[in-house]
Scaffold this active site. Structure first.
Site, PDB file in Angstrom:
ATOM      1  N   ASP A  75       1.108  -1.468   0.298  1.00  0.00           N
ATOM      2  CA  ASP A  75       0.053   0.021  -0.034  1.00  0.00           C
ATOM      3  C   ASP A  75       0.642   0.919  -0.017  1.00  0.00           C
ATOM      4  O   ASP A  75       2.367   1.378   0.454  1.00  0.00           O
ATOM      5  CB  ASP A  75      -0.768  -0.207   1.683  1.00  0.00           C
ATOM      6  N   GLU A 137      -0.072  -1.477   5.244  1.00  0.00           N
ATOM      7  CA  GLU A 137       1.796  -0.864   6.809  1.00  0.00           C
ATOM      8  C   GLU A 137       0.957   0.219   6.720  1.00  0.00           C
ATOM      9  O   GLU A 137       1.188   0.834   8.218  1.00  0.00           O
ATOM     10  CB  GLU A 137       1.989  -1.195   6.348  1.00  0.00           C
ATOM     11  N   GLU A 138       0.379   1.335   6.078  1.00  0.00           N
ATOM     12  CA  GLU A 138      -0.203   2.490   6.233  1.00  0.00           C
ATOM     13  C   GLU A 138      -0.295   2.998   7.388  1.00  0.00           C
ATOM     14  O   GLU A 138      -0.968   4.304   7.629  1.00  0.00           O
ATOM     15  CB  GLU A 138       0.422   3.677   5.222  1.00  0.00           C
ATOM     16  N   GLU A 165      12.230  -1.225   4.056  1.00  0.00           N
ATOM     17  CA  GLU A 165      11.946   0.133   3.751  1.00  0.00           C
ATOM     18  C   GLU A 165      12.879   1.392   3.519  1.00  0.00           C
ATOM     19  O   GLU A 165      14.114   0.618   3.916  1.00  0.00           O
ATOM     20  CB  GLU A 165      11.334   0.480   5.681  1.00  0.00           C
ATOM     21  N   HIS A 359       5.772   9.584   1.523  1.00  0.00           N
ATOM     22  CA  HIS A 359       4.772  10.642   1.161  1.00  0.00           C
ATOM     23  C   HIS A 359       4.729  12.050   1.011  1.00  0.00           C
ATOM     24  O   HIS A 359       3.906  12.472   1.242  1.00  0.00           O
ATOM     25  CB  HIS A 359       4.837  10.433   3.416  1.00  0.00           C
TER      26      HIS A 359
END
Length: 385
Positions: A75, A137-138, A165, A359
């Site tokens: 995601d 996950e977010e 990550e 982000h």
């Protein structure tokens, strides 16, 4: 080594799936499953109760315990109200950078892992390579938490995990946990001219926030000796206080959204016990003295344990060997790594790209970082033979 153009092309395909956490990721998971099955992997797909979300679990190599897990979340965060210079779901390559939502966080690692699958399959592996691609996950590591419950107790499990990550390929051996809550206050509405005849939910929520601020200061005194985190202590953040409809109406409902990032599990238990006592012995008696149905309920959004640094960590040692690093560090952001540690694996976080790009509008991954990740995975394939 799998060539960089092939991996870049696969990454472009993955970016084309707009897997924002509010939407389904199933089409992407099916796409990854097909690629892995084509390489000879044994693939399992686990759907959530709605059928709109799915986790992927796959293996290449012998059906024996041990080996390495390559893990990433499918995601991405929304692009709403962000000023992008190009279509965020149509990857753009420009001046050594790959632009698109999720390029660094974290479809770049997923693309590298899947692109390497045929090479893993060609090698006579004595220890297997596992793949895990999760949902949501977010929004609280929801997919990985569900998958951990489904995998717990299996005989054939990896002994090490690399969570990809974005760390600029630095080896990370620890990060704080992330516990997220919404605390709901139910009072009694009334006219603002008669405050004693109502129960002001916003005011009690504000008192609750005051307690969070007090705990925030008290946690500094609980910092573990030798803590390497930055900051070294458990933190609390009040993200939102919502409630009320008008200046002259006693608000009957309010909500506080807050989180804590514990450096040790005992801090989380300390905070929760203190708040439970404060509500039970101070706030609720005052609220129910006016209205017996007044209440305070805390909704757990997620409680994801951190990755605890360990003196013995095979995954850390292997990752340092593969990358040429001479040490391992810590990061302030959370990942799914603690969930795999809870399943008994040694775990590191190591992946391409920088968290500084995650982000944000015009998120990008440097091509050189993708290449470095492929190099690491190619060395891993040789180590597992």
């Amino acid at each position: 080594m799998t060539d960089l153009p092939t991996t870049t092309a696969l990454l472009a395909e993955l970016i084309g799936f707009p897997t924002v956490s509010t939407d389904s990721n199933v089409a992407l998971i099916n796409h990854l499953a097909a690629r892995l099955e084509q390489a000879g992997a044994r693939v399992e797909i686990f759907h959530d109760a709605t059928g709109a979300k799915a986790n992927l679990w796959a293996r290449i190599g012998p059906d024996v315990a041990g080996g390495v897990l390559l893990s990433g979340h499918s995601d991405v965060v929304p692009v709403t109200d962000q000023a992008w210079s190009s279509d965020p779901f149509d990857m753009l390559e420009e001046e050594g950078r790959l632009y698109g939502r999720g390029t660094c966080d974290m479809k770049g690692f997923i693309a590298a892992a899947v692109a390497m699958a045929p090479l893993f399959a060609e090698r006579a592996l004595t220890r297997p390579v596992h793949f895990c691609f999760s949902y949501d996950e977010e929004t609280g590591c929801l997919g990985a938490q569900a998958l951990a419950d489904q995998l717990r107790g299996r005989a054939v499990m990896p002994s090490m995990a690399i969570v990809g990550e974005p760390t600029r390929m630095r080896v990370i051996e620890g990060h704080k946990g992330c516990y997220e809550y919404s605390t709901h206050f139910t009072g009694l509405e009334g006219h603002g001219s008669g405050p004693d005849q109502g129960v002001n939910a916003v005011e009690y929520a504000a008192r609750y926030v005051g307690r969070l601020l007090d705990l925030k200061d008290r946690l500094r005194a609980r910092v573990p000796e030798g803590s390497r985190f930055e900051p070294a202590w458990t933190t609390i953040n009040t993200g939102a206080l919502q409630g009320g409809v008008a200046r002259n109406v006693i608000p009957g409902r309010a909500r506080v959204d807050w989180e804590m990032r514990p450096v040790q599990k005992s801090d989380a238990e300390f905070v929760k016990a203190d708040l439970a006592g404060y509500c039970a012995h101070t706030l609720l008696p005052a609220m129910r003295a006016v209205h017996l149905e007044a209440g305070i309920e805390t909704e757990t959004i997620a409680e994801v344990d951190g990755l605890e640094p360990a003196s013995e960590n095979e995954a850390r040692d292997v990752a340092m060997e593969l990358t040429g690093a001479n040490g391992a560090g810590l990061v302030p952001f959370g990942t799914e790594a603690g969930l795999f540690q809870g399943l008994g694996m040694s775990v590191v976080v190591c992946g391409p790209g920088s968290i500084d790009q995650a982000h944000k509008p015009d998120e990008y991954l440097e091509v050189s970082q993708l290449g470095a990740c492929l190099d690491m995975l190619e060395r891993l394939s040789r180590k597992l033979t």
